[in-house]
Design an enzyme around this catalytic site. Structure first.
Site, PDB file in Angstrom:
ATOM      1  N   HIS A 318       0.851  -1.200   0.000  1.00  0.00           N
ATOM      2  CA  HIS A 318       0.000   0.000   0.000  1.00  0.00           C
ATOM      3  C   HIS A 318       0.879   1.241   0.000  1.00  0.00           C
ATOM      4  O   HIS A 318       1.964   1.234   0.609  1.00  0.00           O
ATOM      5  CB  HIS A 318      -0.933   0.015   1.226  1.00  0.00           C
ATOM      6  CG  HIS A 318      -2.102   0.899   1.025  1.00  0.00           C
ATOM      7  ND1 HIS A 318      -2.067   2.239   1.316  1.00  0.00           N
ATOM      8  CD2 HIS A 318      -3.334   0.657   0.518  1.00  0.00           C
ATOM      9  CE1 HIS A 318      -3.237   2.776   1.008  1.00  0.00           C
ATOM     10  NE2 HIS A 318      -4.022   1.834   0.515  1.00  0.00           N
ATOM     11  N   ASP A 373      -8.037  -5.585  -0.981  1.00  0.00           N
ATOM     12  CA  ASP A 373      -8.383  -6.438  -2.125  1.00  0.00           C
ATOM     13  C   ASP A 373      -7.939  -7.888  -1.950  1.00  0.00           C
ATOM     14  O   ASP A 373      -8.334  -8.746  -2.739  1.00  0.00           O
ATOM     15  CB  ASP A 373      -7.749  -5.847  -3.395  1.00  0.00           C
ATOM     16  CG  ASP A 373      -8.275  -4.447  -3.664  1.00  0.00           C
ATOM     17  OD1 ASP A 373      -9.495  -4.261  -3.550  1.00  0.00           O
ATOM     18  OD2 ASP A 373      -7.472  -3.554  -3.953  1.00  0.00           O
TER      19      ASP A 373
HETATM   20  N1  HAX Z   1       4.447  -7.269  -4.872  1.00  0.00           N
HETATM   21  C1  HAX Z   1       5.677  -7.083  -5.413  1.00  0.00           C
HETATM   22  N2  HAX Z   1       6.361  -5.928  -5.336  1.00  0.00           N
HETATM   23  C2  HAX Z   1       5.789  -4.924  -4.655  1.00  0.00           C
HETATM   24  C3  HAX Z   1       4.525  -5.054  -4.036  1.00  0.00           C
HETATM   25  C4  HAX Z   1       3.833  -6.281  -4.180  1.00  0.00           C
HETATM   26  N3  HAX Z   1       2.620  -6.479  -3.684  1.00  0.00           N
HETATM   27  N4  HAX Z   1       4.211  -3.872  -3.436  1.00  0.00           N
HETATM   28  C5  HAX Z   1       5.254  -3.048  -3.677  1.00  0.00           C
HETATM   29  N5  HAX Z   1       6.193  -3.668  -4.409  1.00  0.00           N
HETATM   30  C6  HAX Z   1       7.414  -3.112  -4.962  1.00  0.00           C
HETATM   31  C7  HAX Z   1       7.077  -1.951  -5.888  1.00  0.00           C
HETATM   32  O1  HAX Z   1       6.640  -2.429  -7.180  1.00  0.00           O
HETATM   33  C8  HAX Z   1       8.366  -1.171  -5.910  1.00  0.00           C
HETATM   34  O2  HAX Z   1       9.273  -1.867  -6.738  1.00  0.00           O
HETATM   35  P1  HAX Z   1      10.335  -1.077  -7.692  1.00  0.00           P
HETATM   36  O3  HAX Z   1      11.115  -0.209  -6.756  1.00  0.00           O
HETATM   37  O4  HAX Z   1      11.102  -2.176  -8.297  1.00  0.00           O
HETATM   38  O5  HAX Z   1       9.492  -0.290  -8.649  1.00  0.00           O
HETATM   39  C9  HAX Z   1       8.846  -1.324  -4.465  1.00  0.00           C
HETATM   40  O6  HAX Z   1       8.199  -2.522  -3.942  1.00  0.00           O
HETATM   41  C10 HAX Z   1       8.507  -0.159  -3.574  1.00  0.00           C
HETATM   42  O7  HAX Z   1       7.109   0.069  -3.624  1.00  0.00           O
HETATM   43  P2  HAX Z   1       6.339   0.657  -2.359  1.00  0.00           P
HETATM   44  O8  HAX Z   1       6.903   2.015  -2.064  1.00  0.00           O
HETATM   45  O9  HAX Z   1       6.306  -0.326  -1.254  1.00  0.00           O
HETATM   46  O10 HAX Z   1       4.834   0.765  -2.896  1.00  0.00           O
HETATM   47  P3  HAX Z   1       4.156   1.928  -3.762  1.00  0.00           P
HETATM   48  O11 HAX Z   1       3.644   2.970  -2.833  1.00  0.00           O
HETATM   49  O12 HAX Z   1       5.048   2.367  -4.873  1.00  0.00           O
HETATM   50  O13 HAX Z   1       2.952   1.123  -4.428  1.00  0.00           O
HETATM   51  C11 HAX Z   1       1.118  -0.362  -4.513  1.00  0.00           C
HETATM   52  C12 HAX Z   1       1.828   0.728  -3.708  1.00  0.00           C
HETATM   53  C13 HAX Z   1      -0.231  -0.644  -3.868  1.00  0.00           C
HETATM   54  C14 HAX Z   1       0.892   0.145  -5.944  1.00  0.00           C
HETATM   55  C15 HAX Z   1       2.000  -1.630  -4.526  1.00  0.00           C
HETATM   56  O14 HAX Z   1       2.164  -2.106  -3.202  1.00  0.00           O
HETATM   57  C16 HAX Z   1       1.465  -2.732  -5.392  1.00  0.00           C
HETATM   58  O15 HAX Z   1       1.715  -2.743  -6.616  1.00  0.00           O
HETATM   59  N6  HAX Z   1       0.683  -3.727  -4.804  1.00  0.00           N
HETATM   60  C17 HAX Z   1       0.043  -4.772  -5.577  1.00  0.00           C
HETATM   61  C18 HAX Z   1      -1.203  -4.246  -6.275  1.00  0.00           C
HETATM   62  C19 HAX Z   1      -2.307  -3.983  -5.282  1.00  0.00           C
HETATM   63  O16 HAX Z   1      -2.632  -4.795  -4.446  1.00  0.00           O
HETATM   64  N7  HAX Z   1      -2.947  -2.797  -5.410  1.00  0.00           N
HETATM   65  C20 HAX Z   1      -4.071  -2.415  -4.557  1.00  0.00           C
HETATM   66  C21 HAX Z   1      -3.696  -1.396  -3.496  1.00  0.00           C
HETATM   67  C22 HAX Z   1      -4.853  -0.994  -2.618  1.00  0.00           C
HETATM   68  C23 HAX Z   1      -5.883  -0.288  -3.420  1.00  0.00           C
HETATM   69  O17 HAX Z   1      -5.739   0.790  -3.947  1.00  0.00           O
HETATM   70  N8  HAX Z   1      -6.991  -0.924  -3.580  1.00  0.00           N
HETATM   71  O18 HAX Z   1      -7.921  -0.457  -4.389  1.00  0.00           O
END
Ligand code: HAX
Length: 439
Positions: A318, A373
């Site tokens: 998140h 989710d």
């Molecule tokens: N799986 C693998 N890698 C992940 C991850 C996951 N679930 N969550 C974060 N990371 C990775 C990022 O892709 C990023 O990698 P890079 O540096 O190589 O680009 C790194 O960890 C740092 O990311 P972060 O700072 O922890 O997370 P962000 O704030 O950038 O992104 C997200 C937040 C929700 C987009 C991200 O955790 C993600 O992609 N999760 C999976 C998709 C998901 O479940 N989305 C729903 C979120 C809740 C929501 O809005 N619901 O509607």
């Protein structure tokens, strides 16, 4: 003027005066500093808008008008014989900042039932789309197709003044909230049940009637919909669907355009579409492992394969939260009470045991815990709602409550056009060079 509108008008007028006085005295007080990595990093954590209806704490999770999800479960009225909060109550709380009485919630259910008639042309528009059009595309198109009914757009054309913007936005909000369940149910039945539609039952509460129009009559599923519609409604203003609705609304695009824009943001796999992605990923995993009851070791291996393929693990992580999402925990509590033996729910719980450790070990994921989710799909599958590319529409119906209650506040507070500043990389380099000269 109806009772909720009257109450909202009084609260808004009080807060407007307070804000005016606060800005007069403290308008130039700094509330934040912005680092270059935030500018390049998706504007994480920059305080740049006002959102009255809810607030997100990284550790405690969402609070709606100060109340956490477990507190709401006690505070808000329930359906007769039910245990889950009615979304009508949450909408009332978000809009006026006070929990409603049972009688006020019943009034709101009836008010929405009165306003729920969807113009026929919306169904004609939907019927003209290919049956395999993604349900979120259909949902967004249907909301835009209703725009010719906007009270705000009509009154703006007639030349109404700023002081009345909130009034027309309230009318659009109430009409939209009343109508989206019927539109969403129509999309579900046309896409997955041969167009065999089910008439609305205005004697039911908003969420139960939605369940009924989808074709699910079990009391437990209706309870699930009440919970689902409550917990997905709002997550402060910075998330993509809320922020998009807010931004588009700031141009004085009406609630229909603003909501449709917000829904287009919700349809992204890093945001609302993650609920579809999660269940797709779980089903792929079960198929690839050839079992419905994988061991933790098997799950761990599959998670590692997903990561090695450069994919994210959907439902985990998140942008703000740093603990398991209380919305995940609320669904887990529901599952423990109603369907703890369900095999798919058991798999979701095992994934919860396995994934955080693996994500943590990558050393870059800021939040290894499940988000909202990660759980919802397993509950829906259990009750027979198996068409998972529909799941984000359910999220969207709920999110309508939060983003439109907030839109009423934006117009009541006279919030201006949103227009932050962008920079170029050339500007950033020049800025840094000047800083070095000064240092
Ligand atoms: N799986 C693998 N890698 C992940 C991850 C996951 N679930 N969550 C974060 N990371 C990775 C990022 O892709 C990023 O990698 P890079 O540096 O190589 O680009 C790194 O960890 C740092 O990311 P972060 O700072 O922890 O997370 P962000 O704030 O950038 O992104 C997200 C937040 C929700 C987009 C991200 O955790 C993600 O992609 N999760 C999976 C998709 C998901 O479940 N989305 C729903 C979120 C809740 C929501 O809005 N619901 O509607």
């Amino acid at each position: 003027m109806d009772r909720l509108k009257q109450k909202f008008s009084e609260k808004a007028s009080e807060l407007r005066s307070e804000i005016k006085a606060m800005l007069k005295e403290h308008g130039d007080t700094k509330v934040d500093e912005v680092a270059l990595e935030q500018v390049y990093g998706g504007a994480r954590n920059i305080k740049m808008m006002v959102w009255e209806t809810s607030e997100l704490d990284a550790v405690e999770g969402i609070r709606f008008r100060g109340f956490s999800i477990p507190e709401l479960e006690d505070l808000l009225p329930k359906a007769p014989g039910g245990n889950e909060p009615l979304p009508e109550g949450l909408f009332w709380l978000m809009l006026v900042g006070e929990a409603p009485t049972e009688e006020e919630v019943q009034w709101l259910s009836k008010e929405w039932a009165k306003r729920s008639s969807v113009p026929k042309h919306v169904f004609d528009v939907l019927n003209s789309l290919p049956l395999d059009t993604h349900p979120m595309t259909q949902f967004s198109i249907a909301i835009t197709a209703m725009q010719n009914e906007s009270v705000f757009a009509r009154r703006y054309d007639e030349g109404f003044g700023k002081a009345e913007y909130w009034d027309a936005t309230y009318e659009d909000t109430m009409n939209l909230v009343a109508r989206v369940p019927q539109v969403a149910a129509y999309i579900y039945r046309r896409s997955f049940h041969n167009g065999q539609h089910i008439a609305s039952d205005p004697s039911l509460d908003w969420a139960a009637n939605f369940a009924h129009m989808l074709g699910f009559e079990s009391p437990d599923f209706k309870e699930l919909m009440r919970l689902y519609m409550t917990i997905h409604a709002d997550h402060e203003g910075g998330n993509a669907s809320a922020h998009t609705t807010h931004l588009v609304g700031s141009t004085l695009s009406d609630a229909y355009y603003s909501l449709a824009a917000g829904m287009n943001a919700l349809a992204g796999p890093l945001h609302g579409l993650a609920n579809q992605e999660v269940i797709g990923w779980i089903l792929e995993m079960l198929e690839s492992l050839g079992t419905q009851t994988p061991s933790k070791e098997q799950i761990a291996e599959y998670v590692n394969q997903t990561l090695a393929a450069g994919r994210v693990v959907p439902g985990y992580g998140h942008a703000v939260l740093r603990r398991p999402d209380p919305r995940f925990m609320a669904q887990r509590r529901f599952a423990e009470a109603h369907l703890s033996e369900s095999p798919i729910v058991q798999v979701v719980w095992k994934i919860f045991d396995v994934v955080p450790g693996i994500l943590e070990s990558l050393g870059k994921v800021k939040n290894p815990w499940p988000n909202v989710d990660a759980h919802s799909g397993a509950l829906l599958i259990h009750y027979g709602l198996k068409e998972f590319n529909y799941y984000t529409v359910l999220f969207g119906v709920s999110r309508t409550l939060g983003v439109l209650a907030a839109l009423c506040w934006s117009r009541a507070m006279g919030m201006p056009l949103e227009r932050p500043k962008s920079i170029t990389t050339a500007w950033a380099k020049e800025f840094l060079a000047k800083q070095q000269v000064v240092a």
